[in-house]
Design a protein around this motif. Structure first.
Motif, PDB file in Angstrom:
ATOM      1  N   LEU A 178     106.715  24.689 134.286  1.00  0.00           N
ATOM      2  CA  LEU A 178     106.113  23.388 134.559  1.00  0.00           C
ATOM      3  C   LEU A 178     107.186  22.502 135.163  1.00  0.00           C
ATOM      4  CD1 LEU A 178     104.019  21.106 134.421  1.00  0.00           C
ATOM      5  CD2 LEU A 178     104.671  20.748 132.029  1.00  0.00           C
ATOM      6  N   LEU A 179     106.980  22.112 136.406  1.00  0.00           N
ATOM      7  CA  LEU A 179     107.917  21.240 137.104  1.00  0.00           C
ATOM      8  C   LEU A 179     107.332  19.835 137.132  1.00  0.00           C
ATOM      9  CD1 LEU A 179     110.639  21.532 138.586  1.00  0.00           C
ATOM     10  CD2 LEU A 179     109.347  21.810 140.710  1.00  0.00           C
ATOM     11  N   LEU A 180     108.115  18.860 136.678  1.00  0.00           N
ATOM     12  CA  LEU A 180     107.656  17.468 136.580  1.00  0.00           C
ATOM     13  C   LEU A 180     108.430  16.557 137.522  1.00  0.00           C
ATOM     14  CD1 LEU A 180     107.495  17.037 132.686  1.00  0.00           C
ATOM     15  CD2 LEU A 180     105.570  17.496 134.223  1.00  0.00           C
ATOM     16  N   ALA A 181     107.816  15.446 137.882  1.00  0.00           N
ATOM     17  CA  ALA A 181     108.484  14.362 138.595  1.00  0.00           C
ATOM     18  C   ALA A 181     107.846  13.061 138.141  1.00  0.00           C
ATOM     19  CB  ALA A 181     108.355  14.521 140.108  1.00  0.00           C
ATOM     20  N   GLY A 182     108.631  12.015 138.125  1.00  0.00           N
ATOM     21  CA  GLY A 182     108.094  10.719 137.712  1.00  0.00           C
ATOM     22  C   GLY A 182     108.807   9.594 138.418  1.00  0.00           C
TER      23      GLY A 182
END
Length: 216
Positions: free
Chosen positions: A15-19
């Motif tokens: 799971l790759l996240l960005a915010g």
């Protein structure tokens, strides 16, 4: 590609996240449409890191359900959540859902009414018995939202949020995790335990992993 991302790609599942904070990154544009555009830019950046070509303009439009893209490889899933100027997006190689909420004063002022709206009596009771009803409510709400978004990626999408049932987390053997702090709550529901990258606690100051009270 960074060593940390290489490590992510070697692990499974992923799971790759960005915010980002729209109020800081784009202070002059904080409409719902701006959130949507910003989220799709972040998703495209994540896709690029994974070797996929997903131009922002080709993501499915806001209001059309789960985010889809013709350039997204088969077996990969996208999700978007935003609240109070903050945006979080994710790409994973299995079905998942993610939700971010903030404990706004106008909502906590009518907490009893919000608790009464939840569809499961046992969840409502657990919230009322919790040491912090506000924290317990937002844990529950973000889990309902995440479960709903997860279902949107399956052959049996739910009609609405209130059709979801938290007891199905165990029945369907779904994994869930929650981060809370500074009035914010972030939840992830997935098919099997995911390895979020980066750690959600690093996305926004104050978020920390917490035990899911509903599972205690």
């Amino acid at each position: 590609m960074s060593p940390s991302l290489n490590k992510l790609q070697e692990s499974s599942p992923r799971l790759l996240l960005a915010g980002g904070d729209l109020a800081n990154d784009h202070p002059a544009n904080q409409t719902v449409s701006a959130y949507s555009s910003y989220a799709r830019e972040l998703l495209s950046e994540l896709a690029t890191q994974l070797g996929m070509h997903c131009p922002p303009a080709l993501w499915s439009a806001r209001g059309e359900g789960k985010p889809t893209h013709p350039g997204l490889h088969s077996g990969w899933y996208a999700n978007i959540t935003h609240k109070k100027g903050r945006v979080v997006v994710g790409l994973a190689d299995r079905c998942f859902g993610i939700d971010l909420e903030y404990a706004a004063a106008r909502r906590t002022a009518r907490l009893d009414a919000l608790i009464d709206q939840l569809p499961e009596p046992w969840v409502r009771q657990r919230i009322r018995e919790a040491d912090s009803r506000v924290s317990a409510f937002y844990q529950s709400w973000t889990l309902y939202e995440s479960l709903f978004k997860h279902a949107s990626h399956t052959p049996n999408p739910a009609e609405n949020l209130f059709a979801m049932r938290l007891h199905t987390l165990a029945e369907l053997r779904l994994d869930c995790a929650v981060w809370q702090g500074d009035q914010g709550t972030l939840a992830i529901v997935s098919e099997g335990r995911l390895s979020p990258h980066p750690d959600p606690a690093t996305l926004f100051c104050g978020l920390q992993p917490t035990s899911v009270f509903i599972l205690d």
